[in-house]
Scaffold this motif. Structure first.
Motif, short mmCIF file in Angstrom:
data_model
loop_
_atom_site.label_atom_id
_atom_site.label_comp_id
_atom_site.label_asym_id
_atom_site.label_seq_id
_atom_site.Cartn_x
_atom_site.Cartn_y
_atom_site.Cartn_z
N MET A 1 0.85 -1.19 0.00
CA MET A 1 0.00 0.00 0.00
C MET A 1 0.89 1.24 0.00
SD MET A 1 -3.18 1.01 2.45
CE MET A 1 -2.54 0.24 3.92
N GLU A 17 -0.45 -0.95 8.86
CA GLU A 17 -1.72 -0.71 8.19
C GLU A 17 -2.37 0.54 8.73
OE1 GLU A 17 -4.48 -3.81 7.80
OE2 GLU A 17 -3.00 -5.33 7.33
N SER A 37 -9.52 7.54 2.66
CA SER A 37 -10.07 6.33 2.09
C SER A 37 -8.99 5.26 2.07
CB SER A 37 -10.58 6.61 0.68
OG SER A 37 -11.00 5.43 0.06
N GLN A 39 -9.52 2.02 0.29
CA GLN A 39 -9.59 1.28 -0.97
C GLN A 39 -10.37 2.09 -2.00
OE1 GLN A 39 -8.04 -1.48 -1.68
NE2 GLN A 39 -7.27 -1.97 0.36
N PRO A 40 -9.68 2.83 -2.86
CA PRO A 40 -8.23 2.99 -2.91
C PRO A 40 -7.74 3.94 -1.82
CG PRO A 40 -9.24 4.41 -4.53
CD PRO A 40 -10.35 3.62 -3.89
N LEU A 41 -6.45 3.89 -1.58
CA LEU A 41 -5.87 4.73 -0.55
C LEU A 41 -5.87 6.19 -0.98
CD1 LEU A 41 -4.48 4.87 2.18
CD2 LEU A 41 -2.31 4.48 1.00
#
Ligand SMILES: [Zn+2]
Length: 55
Positions: A1, A17, A37, A39-41
């Motif tokens: 990520m 995370e 957010s 998902q997506p970051l």
């Protein structure tokens, strides 16, 4: 990520995370960033809270 810092455009690679709404600092420019957010970051600059908030 990973994502990019909206302030300095450096690549951010958080080790742990992230949680929604979490605020962390960019290691490069020191800007306070908020996780908008997952998902997506998406990251955006966190509002600056002044010490003497008020009138
Ligand atoms: Zn930055």
């Amino acid at each position: 990520m990973e994502t990019k810092c909206p302030e300095c455009d450096c690549v951010l690679k958080p080790k742990k995370e992230l949680e929604l709404g979490e605020i962390f600092s960019c290691l490069d420019c020191g800007s306070r960033l908020e996780v908008m957010s997952l998902q997506p970051l998406k990251i955006q600059p966190a509002p600056v809270v002044e010490e003497d908030w008020g009138e």
